[in-house]
Design an enzyme around this catalytic site. Structure first.
Site, PDB file in Angstrom:
ATOM      1  N   CYS A 141       0.134   3.774   2.730  1.00 20.23           N
ATOM      2  CA  CYS A 141       0.599   3.226   4.017  1.00 20.23           C
ATOM      3  C   CYS A 141       2.096   3.475   4.179  1.00 20.23           C
ATOM      4  O   CYS A 141       2.562   3.867   5.261  1.00 20.23           O
ATOM      5  CB  CYS A 141       0.331   1.726   4.104  1.00 20.23           C
ATOM      6  N   CYS A 198       0.833  -1.209   0.000  1.00 27.90           N
ATOM      7  CA  CYS A 198       0.000   0.000   0.000  1.00 27.90           C
ATOM      8  C   CYS A 198       0.869   1.260   0.000  1.00 27.90           C
ATOM      9  O   CYS A 198       1.530   1.560   0.994  1.00 27.90           O
ATOM     10  CB  CYS A 198      -0.910  -0.053   1.232  1.00 27.90           C
TER      11      CYS A 198
END
Length: 109
Positions: free
Chosen positions: A34, A31
């Site tokens: 993230c 991600c």
């Protein structure tokens, strides 16, 4: 102090039974947002002693992701006294994260 890697085996002890607020970052290695948020989460974990910081890799801990209805990542949840009290999805600034936890960004390093 650094963040704690949270799993289904230590979640109850580290989060639900914690004597201080806990910021939990639900994330995954693949991600991009993230990864962009990770340095900020690590900085908060190092600097703040009033709040415990933990990270849940949703790929490794799908049961926790399901239990807390994680539909998008990153998702940040603040727990107090074992209960989720605040949830935010997506990247956040350090100031926004501190505000989420109840810390005043103007009075912390």
């Amino acid at each position: 102090m650094s963040y704690i890697t949270l799993t289904k085996d230590n979640f109850a002890q580290e989060v639900l039974r914690s004597d201080r607020p806990v910021l939990v970052d639900f994330w995954a290695e693949w991600c991009g947002p993230c990864q962009a948020l990770a340095p900020t989460i690590e900085e908060v974990a190092r600097e703040q002693t009033a709040v415990k910081v933990g990270k849940v890799n949703v790929d490794n801990e799908p049961e926790l992701a399901r239990q807390y209805r994680i539909m998008s990542i990153p998702t940040l949840i603040v727990f107090r006294d074992g209960e989720p009290v605040r949830r935010e999805v997506g990247g956040r600034s350090k100031e926004e994260i501190l505000e989420m936890t109840g810390l005043d960004p103007a009075h912390v390093s």
